[in-house]
Design a protein around this motif. Structure first.
Motif, mmCIF file in Angstrom:
data_model
loop_
_atom_site.group_PDB
_atom_site.id
_atom_site.type_symbol
_atom_site.label_atom_id
_atom_site.label_comp_id
_atom_site.label_asym_id
_atom_site.label_seq_id
_atom_site.Cartn_x
_atom_site.Cartn_y
_atom_site.Cartn_z
ATOM 1 N N PRO A 227 8.195 32.741 -17.380
ATOM 2 C CA PRO A 227 9.154 31.801 -16.790
ATOM 3 C C PRO A 227 10.572 31.986 -17.331
ATOM 4 O O PRO A 227 11.542 31.976 -16.566
ATOM 5 C CB PRO A 227 8.581 30.429 -17.162
ATOM 6 C CG PRO A 227 7.136 30.667 -17.365
ATOM 7 C CD PRO A 227 7.041 32.033 -17.967
ATOM 8 N N ARG A 228 10.708 32.147 -18.656
ATOM 9 C CA ARG A 228 12.033 32.341 -19.232
ATOM 10 C C ARG A 228 12.666 33.635 -18.721
ATOM 11 O O ARG A 228 13.859 33.671 -18.407
ATOM 12 C CB ARG A 228 11.932 32.358 -20.760
ATOM 13 C CG ARG A 228 13.228 32.718 -21.512
ATOM 14 C CD ARG A 228 14.350 31.711 -21.291
ATOM 15 N NE ARG A 228 14.001 30.388 -21.745
ATOM 16 C CZ ARG A 228 14.157 29.946 -22.987
ATOM 17 N NH1 ARG A 228 14.631 30.753 -23.925
ATOM 18 N NH2 ARG A 228 13.851 28.699 -23.303
ATOM 19 N N ALA A 229 11.876 34.702 -18.653
ATOM 20 C CA ALA A 229 12.409 35.973 -18.176
ATOM 21 C C ALA A 229 12.935 35.857 -16.759
ATOM 22 O O ALA A 229 14.031 36.358 -16.445
ATOM 23 C CB ALA A 229 11.335 37.060 -18.256
ATOM 24 N N MET A 230 12.192 35.190 -15.898
ATOM 25 C CA MET A 230 12.634 35.049 -14.515
ATOM 26 C C MET A 230 13.941 34.267 -14.455
ATOM 27 O O MET A 230 14.886 34.645 -13.748
ATOM 28 C CB MET A 230 11.555 34.351 -13.689
ATOM 29 C CG MET A 230 11.870 34.285 -12.197
ATOM 30 S SD MET A 230 11.945 35.928 -11.402
ATOM 31 C CE MET A 230 10.188 36.355 -11.377
ATOM 32 N N ARG A 231 14.027 33.194 -15.214
ATOM 33 C CA ARG A 231 15.236 32.362 -15.189
ATOM 34 C C ARG A 231 16.443 33.132 -15.715
ATOM 35 O O ARG A 231 17.513 33.150 -15.093
ATOM 36 C CB ARG A 231 15.014 31.107 -16.013
ATOM 37 C CG ARG A 231 16.268 30.240 -16.161
ATOM 38 C CD ARG A 231 16.001 29.014 -17.014
ATOM 39 N NE ARG A 231 15.051 28.110 -16.387
ATOM 40 C CZ ARG A 231 14.647 26.960 -16.930
ATOM 41 N NH1 ARG A 231 15.093 26.595 -18.123
ATOM 42 N NH2 ARG A 231 13.794 26.191 -16.300
ATOM 43 N N VAL A 232 16.291 33.758 -16.884
ATOM 44 C CA VAL A 232 17.438 34.427 -17.494
ATOM 45 C C VAL A 232 17.832 35.673 -16.705
ATOM 46 O O VAL A 232 19.021 35.948 -16.500
ATOM 47 C CB VAL A 232 17.148 34.775 -18.967
ATOM 48 C CG1 VAL A 232 18.370 35.419 -19.607
ATOM 49 C CG2 VAL A 232 16.751 33.527 -19.743
ATOM 50 N N CYS A 233 16.850 36.429 -16.251
ATOM 51 C CA CYS A 233 17.171 37.639 -15.492
ATOM 52 C C CYS A 233 17.907 37.307 -14.200
ATOM 53 O O CYS A 233 18.833 38.018 -13.794
ATOM 54 C CB CYS A 233 15.901 38.427 -15.196
ATOM 55 S SG CYS A 233 15.194 39.252 -16.638
ATOM 56 N N GLN A 234 17.518 36.233 -13.546
ATOM 57 C CA GLN A 234 18.235 35.829 -12.338
ATOM 58 C C GLN A 234 19.663 35.418 -12.665
ATOM 59 O O GLN A 234 20.593 35.721 -11.915
ATOM 60 C CB GLN A 234 17.472 34.703 -11.637
ATOM 61 C CG GLN A 234 16.193 35.176 -10.962
ATOM 62 C CD GLN A 234 15.382 34.055 -10.343
ATOM 63 O OE1 GLN A 234 15.533 32.883 -10.700
ATOM 64 N NE2 GLN A 234 14.514 34.412 -9.405
ATOM 65 N N ALA A 235 19.854 34.767 -13.821
ATOM 66 C CA ALA A 235 21.206 34.392 -14.234
ATOM 67 C C ALA A 235 22.045 35.620 -14.572
ATOM 68 O O ALA A 235 23.278 35.606 -14.428
ATOM 69 C CB ALA A 235 21.139 33.449 -15.428
ATOM 70 N N LEU A 236 21.399 36.684 -15.019
ATOM 71 C CA LEU A 236 22.115 37.903 -15.392
ATOM 72 C C LEU A 236 22.500 38.766 -14.193
ATOM 73 O O LEU A 236 23.278 39.731 -14.350
ATOM 74 C CB LEU A 236 21.255 38.732 -16.351
ATOM 75 C CG LEU A 236 21.081 38.179 -17.765
ATOM 76 C CD1 LEU A 236 19.987 38.947 -18.508
ATOM 77 C CD2 LEU A 236 22.390 38.224 -18.554
ATOM 78 N N GLU A 237 21.985 38.469 -13.027
ATOM 79 C CA GLU A 237 22.257 39.302 -11.845
ATOM 80 C C GLU A 237 23.756 39.418 -11.558
ATOM 81 O O GLU A 237 24.223 40.440 -11.068
ATOM 82 C CB GLU A 237 21.544 38.704 -10.626
ATOM 83 C CG GLU A 237 20.030 38.752 -10.692
ATOM 84 C CD GLU A 237 19.426 39.948 -10.005
ATOM 85 O OE1 GLU A 237 19.870 41.079 -10.280
ATOM 86 O OE2 GLU A 237 18.519 39.741 -9.187
ATOM 87 N N GLU A 238 24.525 38.388 -11.859
ATOM 88 C CA GLU A 238 25.940 38.378 -11.500
ATOM 89 C C GLU A 238 26.772 39.383 -12.296
ATOM 90 O O GLU A 238 27.921 39.659 -11.936
ATOM 91 C CB GLU A 238 26.524 36.979 -11.704
ATOM 92 C CG GLU A 238 26.589 36.541 -13.166
ATOM 93 C CD GLU A 238 27.321 35.221 -13.357
ATOM 94 O OE1 GLU A 238 28.577 35.234 -13.312
ATOM 95 O OE2 GLU A 238 26.641 34.191 -13.542
ATOM 96 N N PHE A 239 26.229 39.940 -13.377
ATOM 97 C CA PHE A 239 27.026 40.793 -14.254
ATOM 98 C C PHE A 239 26.971 42.269 -13.871
ATOM 99 O O PHE A 239 27.523 43.114 -14.581
ATOM 100 C CB PHE A 239 26.570 40.610 -15.698
ATOM 101 C CG PHE A 239 26.817 39.225 -16.228
ATOM 102 C CD1 PHE A 239 28.085 38.819 -16.601
ATOM 103 C CD2 PHE A 239 25.772 38.310 -16.311
ATOM 104 C CE1 PHE A 239 28.313 37.535 -17.079
ATOM 105 C CE2 PHE A 239 25.986 37.031 -16.793
ATOM 106 C CZ PHE A 239 27.263 36.639 -17.173
ATOM 107 N N ASP A 240 26.324 42.613 -12.777
ATOM 108 C CA ASP A 240 26.275 44.000 -12.289
ATOM 109 C C ASP A 240 25.785 44.941 -13.388
ATOM 110 O O ASP A 240 26.410 45.954 -13.710
ATOM 111 C CB ASP A 240 27.641 44.434 -11.772
ATOM 112 C CG ASP A 240 27.600 45.764 -11.024
ATOM 113 O OD1 ASP A 240 26.525 46.098 -10.478
ATOM 114 O OD2 ASP A 240 28.619 46.468 -11.001
#
Length: 395
Positions: A227-240
């Motif tokens: 769950p944490r990985a999914m949340r953080v990875c989705q938040a990191l998408e904006e950084f290209d």
């Protein structure tokens, strides 16, 4: 007199033998690090800061006067085990033709079969295997990549050693500036802290510092659950980002596959695995867009080449972990444009340096791996043993 047909000795003792191994030296070398290194595993309490790297060097000598050098390594634990296992099986090499690398790898595996085909046992063989490949390329007068069949004379490279969590983000940004000025092309920083919002703050600061054109990667060192990985990875998408590395436990192929399907950013993993079979689980699950094998960890170059074939068949990118002195050759021989990880930690061990310029790491024209052991490496040798006619002796 051995029986022969067309000049070839049918009993293995004549013209078909190009040379014979007549000496092997193994050395355990402890490389001290200038400061304790911390990634997310330290901040979550799973490991202590890393203060040294223990390397196993193998030097193989032949009757014709040729020699090859190879190395493997261990971080935090396992170095004495690797040395002990290599010491037990290395005498099996004496009298063998060093060109028969695949057969010799199998012979050494069977010599220690009771401890398996992954982990410390095959990592101990990696130094020997690399030395045999170094020797083979030297016999041909070619850099190892050219012996294997290079697709390029340079590879994209990114730096990790300046992005650890024990340093404040301001220092990480200064490190990145110096790294780019030295010709390295990309920057990887560590994430995976107990407070994932702090991870986002560090990534934001580094991305703003670098601008949008510099390749940026992050590495969580296996510290998130699903769950944490999914949340953080989705938040990191904006950084290209070029990739998000080890968001989950290294053995969680299914979890990595779920992430890979959900994200537009590439998922990278594999560095902690210790066999081709373990990597195959990642490949068959579709668990990685970027595979990160480590030749010393999976048993050497012989095993790496098997894995590279599987990775190419699956159309995966390759970004070998650590040990750039070995991996620059293997990456140059991989058909799909790869990345190589730039680490300056091993600089004191060798007399030579790899050249970086314009974001790429270049092959040298020196034969084999193109490295020789420094006097400092000799001084850091804690234990060594020789078999056959190798120079030196046990100490």
């Amino acid at each position: 007199m051995p029986e022969a047909t067309n000049g070839v000795d049918l009993r293995g003792g004549g013209l078909a033998i190009l040379d014979r191994i007549d000496g092997v030296t193994l050395s355990s070398v402890t490389l001290p690090l200038p400061t304790g290194i911390s990634d997310a595993k330290v901040l979550t309490g799973r490991q202590r800061p890393m203060t040294e790297v223990v390397l196993l060097f193998a030097e193989i000598h032949t009757e014709a006067g040729l020699s090859g050098i190879g190395f493997g390594y261990s971080k935090r634990a396992g170095g004495p085990a690797q040395f002990a296992h290599a010491r037990e099986v290395a005498p099996e090499l004496l009298g063998e033709d060093p060109s028969d690398i695949g057969r010799l790898w199998t012979k050494l595996v069977w010599a220690g079969a009771s401890v398996g085909r992954s982990g410390a046992s095959t990592q101990a063989l990696a130094a020997i295997d690399v030395a045999l490949w170094d020797l083979k390329a030297k016999r041909a007068g070619l850099p190892l990549a050219k012996l294997l069949g290079a697709h390029r004379d340079s590879v994209r490279c990114y730096n990790t050693s300046g992005g650890f969590l024990h340093e404040p983000v301001e220092q990480v940004m200064d490190n990145a500036t110096r790294t780019l000025e030295a010709g390295v092309g990309g920057i990887k920083i560590k994430v995976g802290q107990p407070d994932w919002r702090e991870d986002l703050r560090r990534v934001t600061a580094v991305r703003e510092h670098l601008g949008t054109d510099v390749p940026l990667m992050v590495d969580a060192n296996q510290q998130w659950d699903r769950p944490r990985a999914m949340r953080v990875c989705q938040a990191l998408e904006e950084f290209d980002l070029v990739w998000i590395e080890e968001p989950l436990d290294a053995a969680d192929a299914a979890g990595h596959a779920e992430l890979a399907r959900a994200l537009t950013t590439a998922v990278a993993t594999g560095e902690m695995l210790t066999s081709v079979a373990e990597h195959w689980e990642l490949i068959r699950h579709g668990a990685a867009d970027v595979l990160q094998p480590d030749a010393p960890r999976i048993g050497g170059i012989t095993q790496f080449l098997k894995l590279a074939t599987l990775a190419e068949h699956a159309h995966l990118q390759l970004a070998p972990h650590f040990a750039m002195e070995i991996h620059v050759h293997l990456a140059a021989a991989y058909p799909i444009e790869p990345w190589v990880e730039h680490f300056d930690w091993l600089y004191p061990l060798f007399n030579e340096r790899l050249t970086t310029a314009g974001g790429r790491m270049y092959l040298s024209d020196r034969p084999g791996l193109g490295v020789t052991l420094s006097e400092q490496a000799r001084a850091w040798t804690g234990e060594s043993v020789s078999f056959g006619n190798s120079p030196g002796g046990s100490r």
